[in-house]
Design a protein around this motif. Structure first.
Motif, mmCIF file in Angstrom:
data_model
loop_
_atom_site.group_PDB
_atom_site.id
_atom_site.type_symbol
_atom_site.label_atom_id
_atom_site.label_comp_id
_atom_site.label_asym_id
_atom_site.label_seq_id
_atom_site.Cartn_x
_atom_site.Cartn_y
_atom_site.Cartn_z
ATOM 1 N N ILE A 1 0.841 -1.190 0.000
ATOM 2 C CA ILE A 1 0.000 0.000 0.000
ATOM 3 C C ILE A 1 0.875 1.239 0.000
ATOM 4 C CG2 ILE A 1 -1.884 -1.159 1.207
ATOM 5 C CD1 ILE A 1 -0.949 0.251 3.770
ATOM 6 N N ALA A 2 0.247 2.381 -0.292
ATOM 7 C CA ALA A 2 0.907 3.680 -0.224
ATOM 8 C C ALA A 2 0.092 4.550 0.732
ATOM 9 C CB ALA A 2 0.994 4.328 -1.600
ATOM 10 N N PRO B 1 3.435 6.907 -4.398
ATOM 11 C CA PRO B 1 3.529 6.145 -5.648
ATOM 12 C C PRO B 1 4.475 6.751 -6.677
ATOM 13 C CG PRO B 1 1.250 6.308 -4.945
ATOM 14 C CD PRO B 1 2.044 7.218 -4.050
ATOM 15 N N PHE B 2 4.720 8.066 -6.584
ATOM 16 C CA PHE B 2 5.653 8.699 -7.512
ATOM 17 C C PHE B 2 7.061 8.790 -6.934
ATOM 18 C CE2 PHE B 2 7.881 12.615 -8.780
ATOM 19 C CZ PHE B 2 8.070 12.356 -10.120
ATOM 20 N N PHE B 3 7.157 9.301 -5.697
ATOM 21 C CA PHE B 3 8.480 9.591 -5.133
ATOM 22 C C PHE B 3 9.243 8.343 -4.716
ATOM 23 C CE2 PHE B 3 6.667 13.885 -4.428
ATOM 24 C CZ PHE B 3 7.667 14.608 -5.056
ATOM 25 N N THR C 1 -3.521 -8.483 8.920
ATOM 26 C CA THR C 1 -3.347 -8.456 7.475
ATOM 27 C C THR C 1 -2.034 -7.762 7.123
ATOM 28 O OG1 THR C 1 -5.739 -8.366 7.116
ATOM 29 C CG2 THR C 1 -4.320 -7.716 5.277
ATOM 30 N N ILE C 2 -1.208 -8.432 6.352
ATOM 31 C CA ILE C 2 0.073 -7.856 5.942
ATOM 32 C C ILE C 2 -0.151 -6.919 4.762
ATOM 33 C CG2 ILE C 2 2.378 -8.349 5.064
ATOM 34 C CD1 ILE C 2 2.245 -11.037 6.428
ATOM 35 N N ALA C 3 0.115 -5.634 4.970
ATOM 36 C CA ALA C 3 -0.030 -4.627 3.911
ATOM 37 C C ALA C 3 1.098 -3.618 4.103
ATOM 38 C CB ALA C 3 -1.396 -3.957 3.969
ATOM 39 N N THR C 4 2.258 -3.923 3.563
ATOM 40 C CA THR C 4 3.449 -3.110 3.774
ATOM 41 C C THR C 4 3.410 -1.830 2.950
ATOM 42 O OG1 THR C 4 4.710 -5.132 4.153
ATOM 43 C CG2 THR C 4 5.962 -3.128 3.719
ATOM 44 N N ASP C 5 3.743 -0.723 3.577
ATOM 45 C CA ASP C 5 3.823 0.559 2.864
ATOM 46 C C ASP C 5 5.035 0.553 1.945
ATOM 47 O OD1 ASP C 5 3.147 3.458 2.488
ATOM 48 O OD2 ASP C 5 5.145 3.660 3.356
ATOM 49 N N ILE C 6 4.874 1.038 0.730
ATOM 50 C CA ILE C 6 5.945 0.966 -0.258
ATOM 51 C C ILE C 6 7.151 1.805 0.151
ATOM 52 C CG2 ILE C 6 4.384 0.421 -2.153
ATOM 53 C CD1 ILE C 6 4.523 3.322 -3.025
ATOM 54 N N SER C 7 6.925 2.933 0.815
ATOM 55 C CA SER C 7 8.032 3.771 1.243
ATOM 56 C C SER C 7 8.808 3.106 2.379
ATOM 57 C CB SER C 7 7.505 5.138 1.684
ATOM 58 O OG SER C 7 8.576 5.977 2.083
#
Length: 253
Positions: free
Chosen positions: A62-63, A69-71, A148-154
């Motif tokens: 997730i973001a 999503p861009f940086f 629930t595993i939902a890792t932040d992309i940053s």
């Protein structure tokens, strides 16, 4: 012309050369970055693959920030550009310092710079292909029930970059040992005598640089110990060669 003026001119000349080399290094990174920026999303997808492969079915990354999503892929592309351009950056560094080195120093430093680059790349590859699949599978398996595993992309990028740098730096151990022995700070025999302390230190460093699980710690500590032994073997040749040399002045270029 007075000596003071001559020295100032020499210092200024060196500063100009340093600026030129730095500009060339930055330009090299920019060229690589411009070549990769179009593939930024694909690059991030590739780096995230070890985690995506072990995440439970139906979950995804997730973001949590609007601009993530861009940086995040943008940041990854910058770091990757520096990694790829590292041989060129080291070449610029070598071009700057080489005129001030003796011939015997050039024969040692040039291979060490080349070897350090390969070892750094090797550490990153080892982290990605060996450590990440095992570590992420372990983290996914120990998640509490109902979570629930939902890792932040940053957060994921910061995590993997930390491990990339940790393993890349750890793989530089042979270079550090060779330099320490070559400069006379220590000797191969002295390092062999301290082997028990090195073993403990390797696991302590593994604990500090990796996530708090025994798998990642061990997978960093064991390569460090193997590279320590390799560094001692290689340093023994340089150390013996230096022992056999006379204490005559160094040969200038």
């Amino acid at each position: 012309m007075s000596s003071a003026v001559k020295q100032n001119y020499t210092l200024f000349d060196h500063l100009l050369e340093l600026r030129t080399r730095l500009l060339h290094a930055v330009l090299g990174v920019l060229v690589v970055f411009c070549s990769l920026i179009y593939f930024a999303q694909d690059i991030y997808q590739y780096v995230a693959q070890p985690l995506l492969a072990v995440m439970p079915e139906g979950t995804q990354m997730i973001a949590t920030d609007v601009a993530s999503p861009f940086f995040t892929p943008f940041k990854l592309t910058i770091v990757l550009s520096i990694f790829i351009a590292m041989p060129y950056i080291l070449y610029q560094l070598w071009s700057f310092i080489a005129p001030g080195l003796y011939k015997n120093e050039k024969r040692l430093i040039a291979p060490l710079m080349f070897g350090s680059t390969l070892l750094f790349y090797g550490g990153i590859a080892f982290a990605y292909y060996v450590v990440f699949p095992v570590a992420f599978a372990f983290f996914s398996s120990v998640a509490p029930e109902g979570v629930t595993i939902a890792t932040d992309i940053s957060s994921y990028l910061d995590f993997v970059l930390k491990l990339f740098f940790a393993f890349g730096a750890a793989f530089e151990i042979p270079i550090a040992i060779i330099l320490l022995c070559w400069t006379g700070v220590t000797s191969p025999d002295s390092l062999r005598a301290k082997r028990p302390y090195i073993v403990v230190g390797a696991f302590v460093v593994g604990m500090m640089l990796t996530p708090p699980d025994i798998i990642s710690q061990t997978m960093l500590a064991v390569p460090m110990l193997l590279l320590f032994e390799l560094g001692i073997i290689i340093a023994s040749f340089y150390y013996k060669e230096d022992d056999g040399e006379e204490t005559a002045p160094k040969e200038e270029q």
